[in-house]
Design an enzyme around this catalytic site. Structure first.
Site, PDB file in Angstrom:
ATOM      1  CB  ALA A 140      -0.966  -0.041   1.204  1.00 17.05           C
ATOM      2  CG  ASN A 141       1.012   4.652  -2.560  1.00 18.06           C
ATOM      3  OD1 ASN A 141       1.695   3.473  -2.777  1.00 18.06           O
ATOM      4  ND2 ASN A 141       0.799   5.464  -3.444  1.00 18.06           N
ATOM      5  NE  ARG A 142       5.447   5.747   5.030  1.00 23.76           N
ATOM      6  CZ  ARG A 142       5.673   5.038   6.211  1.00 23.76           C
ATOM      7  NH1 ARG A 142       4.613   4.763   7.061  1.00 23.76           N
ATOM      8  NH2 ARG A 142       6.674   4.203   6.297  1.00 23.76           N
TER       9      ARG A 142
END
Ligand code: C5P
Length: 219
Positions: A29-31
Protein backbone atom coordinates in the site's frame (compact mmCIF):
# COMPACT_ATOMS: atom_id res chain seq x y z
CA UNK A 1 -28.85 17.86 0.74
CA UNK A 2 -28.07 21.36 1.84
CA UNK A 3 -28.25 24.65 0.07
CA UNK A 4 -25.20 26.40 -1.29
CA UNK A 5 -23.38 27.17 -4.52
CA UNK A 6 -22.95 23.47 -5.33
CA UNK A 7 -26.61 22.59 -4.87
CA UNK A 8 -27.68 20.27 -7.70
CA UNK A 9 -24.09 19.35 -8.55
CA UNK A 10 -22.64 15.86 -8.30
CA UNK A 11 -18.97 15.59 -7.33
CA UNK A 12 -16.88 12.43 -7.19
CA UNK A 13 -14.02 12.18 -4.70
CA UNK A 14 -11.48 9.36 -4.38
CA UNK A 15 -9.61 9.05 -1.11
CA UNK A 16 -7.41 6.89 1.07
CA UNK A 17 -4.82 4.32 0.08
CA UNK A 18 -5.45 1.19 -1.92
CA UNK A 19 -4.41 -2.20 -0.59
CA UNK A 20 -3.01 -4.67 -3.07
CA UNK A 21 -3.08 -8.18 -1.65
CA UNK A 22 -0.07 -10.50 -1.57
CA UNK A 23 -2.02 -13.23 0.19
CA UNK A 24 -5.05 -13.18 2.53
CA UNK A 25 -3.07 -11.57 5.36
CA UNK A 26 -0.54 -9.34 3.57
CA UNK A 27 -0.70 -6.41 1.20
CA UNK A 28 1.30 -3.55 -0.29
CA UNK A 29 0.00 0.00 0.00
CA UNK A 30 0.91 3.66 -0.08
CA UNK A 31 0.92 5.71 3.10
CA UNK A 32 -2.31 7.67 3.34
CA UNK A 33 -4.63 8.47 6.22
CA UNK A 34 -7.38 9.67 3.89
CA UNK A 35 -7.68 12.85 5.96
CA UNK A 36 -7.38 15.34 3.08
CA UNK A 37 -9.82 13.41 0.88
CA UNK A 38 -12.38 13.13 3.67
CA UNK A 39 -12.07 16.85 4.40
CA UNK A 40 -12.61 17.68 0.72
CA UNK A 41 -15.72 15.51 0.54
CA UNK A 42 -17.10 17.20 3.67
CA UNK A 43 -16.35 20.68 2.31
CA UNK A 44 -18.12 19.93 -0.98
CA UNK A 45 -21.08 18.55 0.95
CA UNK A 46 -21.16 21.73 3.02
CA UNK A 47 -21.50 23.77 -0.18
CA UNK A 48 -24.54 21.69 -1.13
CA UNK A 49 -23.02 19.14 -3.52
CA UNK A 50 -24.09 15.52 -3.77
CA UNK A 51 -20.84 13.68 -3.14
CA UNK A 52 -19.85 10.16 -4.16
CA UNK A 53 -16.90 9.21 -1.97
CA UNK A 54 -14.90 6.27 -3.30
CA UNK A 55 -12.49 5.31 -0.56
CA UNK A 56 -9.79 2.74 0.01
CA UNK A 57 -9.08 1.49 3.55
CA UNK A 58 -8.46 4.88 5.19
CA UNK A 59 -7.67 5.44 8.85
CA UNK A 60 -10.03 8.40 9.24
CA UNK A 61 -13.79 7.85 8.98
CA UNK A 62 -15.77 8.88 5.91
CA UNK A 63 -17.74 12.09 6.48
CA UNK A 64 -21.47 11.92 7.13
CA UNK A 65 -23.85 12.94 4.38
CA UNK A 66 -21.87 11.57 1.44
CA UNK A 67 -22.44 8.39 -0.56
CA UNK A 68 -19.61 6.07 0.49
CA UNK A 69 -18.29 3.37 -1.84
CA UNK A 70 -15.65 1.36 0.01
CA UNK A 71 -13.03 -0.46 -2.06
CA UNK A 72 -9.73 -2.18 -1.42
CA UNK A 73 -7.66 -2.31 -4.60
CA UNK A 74 -6.90 0.15 -7.41
CA UNK A 75 -8.76 -2.05 -9.87
CA UNK A 76 -11.85 -1.96 -7.63
CA UNK A 77 -11.46 1.81 -7.26
CA UNK A 78 -11.47 2.26 -11.04
CA UNK A 79 -14.56 0.05 -11.31
CA UNK A 80 -16.37 2.10 -8.65
CA UNK A 81 -15.40 5.35 -10.37
CA UNK A 82 -16.62 4.04 -13.72
CA UNK A 83 -19.88 2.90 -12.13
CA UNK A 84 -20.60 6.25 -10.46
CA UNK A 85 -23.18 8.64 -11.89
CA UNK A 86 -21.85 11.32 -14.28
CA UNK A 87 -20.13 14.00 -12.23
CA UNK A 88 -19.77 17.76 -12.68
CA UNK A 89 -16.36 17.59 -11.02
CA UNK A 90 -14.04 14.81 -9.84
CA UNK A 91 -11.30 15.13 -7.23
CA UNK A 92 -8.69 12.38 -7.09
CA UNK A 93 -7.21 12.50 -3.61
CA UNK A 94 -6.55 8.76 -3.28
CA UNK A 95 -2.99 7.49 -2.86
CA UNK A 96 -3.37 4.69 -5.36
CA UNK A 97 -0.73 1.95 -5.39
CA UNK A 98 1.12 1.99 -8.69
CA UNK A 99 1.37 -1.80 -8.88
CA UNK A 100 -0.51 -4.87 -7.79
CA UNK A 101 0.97 -8.24 -7.04
CA UNK A 102 0.44 -10.74 -9.81
CA UNK A 103 -0.78 -14.15 -8.74
CA UNK A 104 -1.78 -13.08 -5.24
CA UNK A 105 -2.08 -16.34 -3.26
CA UNK A 106 -5.36 -17.74 -1.99
CA UNK A 107 -3.59 -19.17 1.06
CA UNK A 108 -1.19 -17.51 3.47
CA UNK A 109 2.41 -17.86 2.25
CA UNK A 110 4.23 -19.89 4.92
CA UNK A 111 7.40 -18.41 6.33
CA UNK A 112 8.97 -21.85 6.45
CA UNK A 113 8.51 -22.51 2.73
CA UNK A 114 11.78 -23.11 0.95
CA UNK A 115 13.61 -19.77 0.47
CA UNK A 116 12.14 -16.28 0.31
CA UNK A 117 9.00 -15.62 -1.69
CA UNK A 118 9.34 -13.76 -4.98
CA UNK A 119 6.62 -11.29 -5.91
CA UNK A 120 5.65 -10.34 -9.42
CA UNK A 121 4.15 -6.91 -10.09
CA UNK A 122 1.88 -5.49 -12.74
CA UNK A 123 0.90 -1.88 -13.29
CA UNK A 124 -2.40 -0.63 -11.88
CA UNK A 125 -4.78 1.41 -14.00
CA UNK A 126 -4.29 5.16 -13.68
CA UNK A 127 -7.75 6.25 -12.57
CA UNK A 128 -7.12 9.99 -12.81
CA UNK A 129 -5.66 9.71 -16.33
CA UNK A 130 -8.47 7.39 -17.44
CA UNK A 131 -11.18 9.83 -16.35
CA UNK A 132 -9.28 12.91 -17.58
CA UNK A 133 -8.90 11.42 -21.05
CA UNK A 134 -12.48 10.18 -21.44
CA UNK A 135 -13.99 11.06 -24.80
CA UNK A 136 -17.52 11.11 -23.40
CA UNK A 137 -18.75 11.74 -19.89
CA UNK A 138 -15.65 13.57 -18.74
CA UNK A 139 -16.44 15.69 -15.69
CA UNK A 140 -16.22 19.41 -16.48
CA UNK A 141 -13.49 19.81 -13.88
CA UNK A 142 -10.94 17.11 -13.01
CA UNK A 143 -8.54 17.69 -10.11
CA UNK A 144 -5.59 15.50 -9.20
CA UNK A 145 -2.96 15.53 -6.48
CA UNK A 146 0.78 15.37 -6.80
CA UNK A 147 2.46 14.22 -3.63
CA UNK A 148 6.14 14.82 -4.19
CA UNK A 149 9.31 14.86 -2.13
CA UNK A 150 11.32 17.18 -4.40
CA UNK A 151 10.87 19.60 -7.35
CA UNK A 152 7.20 19.78 -6.37
CA UNK A 153 5.96 22.42 -8.86
CA UNK A 154 7.96 21.07 -11.76
CA UNK A 155 6.68 17.54 -11.27
CA UNK A 156 3.12 18.72 -10.75
CA UNK A 157 3.13 20.85 -13.89
CA UNK A 158 4.36 17.92 -15.96
CA UNK A 159 1.84 15.61 -14.28
CA UNK A 160 -1.07 17.92 -15.11
CA UNK A 161 -0.21 17.75 -18.79
CA UNK A 162 0.62 14.06 -18.84
CA UNK A 163 -2.58 12.98 -17.13
CA UNK A 164 -4.83 15.50 -18.87
CA UNK A 165 -6.52 16.83 -15.73
CA UNK A 166 -7.45 20.49 -15.24
CA UNK A 167 -5.92 21.23 -11.85
CA UNK A 168 -3.26 19.62 -9.70
CA UNK A 169 -2.95 20.24 -5.99
CA UNK A 170 0.73 19.68 -5.38
CA UNK A 171 2.21 19.08 -1.98
CA UNK A 172 5.59 18.28 -0.50
CA UNK A 173 5.21 15.09 1.52
CA UNK A 174 8.81 14.74 2.67
CA UNK A 175 8.77 13.12 6.14
CA UNK A 176 10.11 16.31 7.79
CA UNK A 177 7.00 18.26 6.65
CA UNK A 178 4.73 16.10 8.85
CA UNK A 179 2.03 16.38 6.20
CA UNK A 180 1.44 12.67 5.75
CA UNK A 181 -0.65 11.54 8.68
CA UNK A 182 -0.70 15.12 10.02
CA UNK A 183 -3.49 17.67 10.37
CA UNK A 184 -2.00 20.38 8.13
CA UNK A 185 -1.15 20.66 4.47
CA UNK A 186 0.80 23.10 2.33
CA UNK A 187 -0.32 22.98 -1.28
CA UNK A 188 0.24 24.69 -4.59
CA UNK A 189 -2.65 24.85 -7.03
CA UNK A 190 -1.36 24.22 -10.55
CA UNK A 191 -3.74 25.16 -13.37
CA UNK A 192 -3.42 26.04 -17.06
CA UNK A 193 -3.12 29.67 -15.92
CA UNK A 194 -0.24 29.16 -13.53
CA UNK A 195 0.58 28.32 -9.92
CA UNK A 196 -1.06 29.59 -6.72
CA UNK A 197 0.88 29.01 -3.50
CA UNK A 198 -1.45 28.50 -0.57
CA UNK A 199 -0.19 29.02 2.97
CA UNK A 200 0.34 26.05 5.25
CA UNK A 201 -3.03 25.45 6.90
CA UNK A 202 -5.32 22.89 8.43
CA UNK A 203 -6.46 20.17 5.99
CA UNK A 204 -10.05 21.31 6.55
CA UNK A 205 -9.10 24.84 5.50
CA UNK A 206 -7.38 23.52 2.37
CA UNK A 207 -10.54 21.54 1.62
CA UNK A 208 -12.80 24.56 2.17
CA UNK A 209 -10.68 26.74 -0.10
CA UNK A 210 -10.63 24.05 -2.81
CA UNK A 211 -14.41 23.58 -2.56
CA UNK A 212 -14.91 27.35 -2.97
CA UNK A 213 -12.66 27.32 -6.05
CA UNK A 214 -14.60 24.41 -7.51
CA UNK A 215 -17.90 26.20 -6.93
CA UNK A 216 -16.49 29.28 -8.67
CA UNK A 217 -15.20 27.22 -11.61
CA UNK A 218 -18.52 25.43 -12.09
CA UNK A 219 -20.26 28.80 -11.91
O1 C5P B 1 1.19 9.53 -10.74
P1 C5P B 1 0.85 9.88 -9.33
O2 C5P B 1 0.48 8.69 -8.49
O3 C5P B 1 1.88 10.73 -8.65
O4 C5P B 1 -0.43 10.81 -9.48
C1 C5P B 1 -1.16 11.22 -8.37
C2 C5P B 1 -2.56 11.56 -8.80
O5 C5P B 1 -3.09 10.55 -9.66
C3 C5P B 1 -3.49 11.58 -7.61
O6 C5P B 1 -4.52 12.49 -7.91
C4 C5P B 1 -4.01 10.15 -7.56
O7 C5P B 1 -5.24 10.06 -6.91
C5 C5P B 1 -4.12 9.82 -9.02
N1 C5P B 1 -3.88 8.40 -9.35
C6 C5P B 1 -4.92 7.60 -9.78
N2 C5P B 1 -4.67 6.29 -10.14
C7 C5P B 1 -3.43 5.79 -10.08
C8 C5P B 1 -2.36 6.60 -9.63
C9 C5P B 1 -2.63 7.89 -9.26
O8 C5P B 1 -6.06 8.06 -9.84
N3 C5P B 1 -3.21 4.52 -10.43
Amino acid sequence: LGDGPLKGRHVLVTSGPTHEPIDPVRYIANRSSGAQGAAIAAALRDLGARVTFVTGPASVPAPAGVEVVAVETARQMLEAVEAADPADAAIFAAAVADWHVTEARDQKIKKDARGLPTLGFAENPDILATVSQRETGRPGLVVGFAAETENVIEHATAKRERKGCDWILANDVSPETGIMGGTENKVHLVTAEGVEDWPRMDKHAVAARLAEKIAEALG
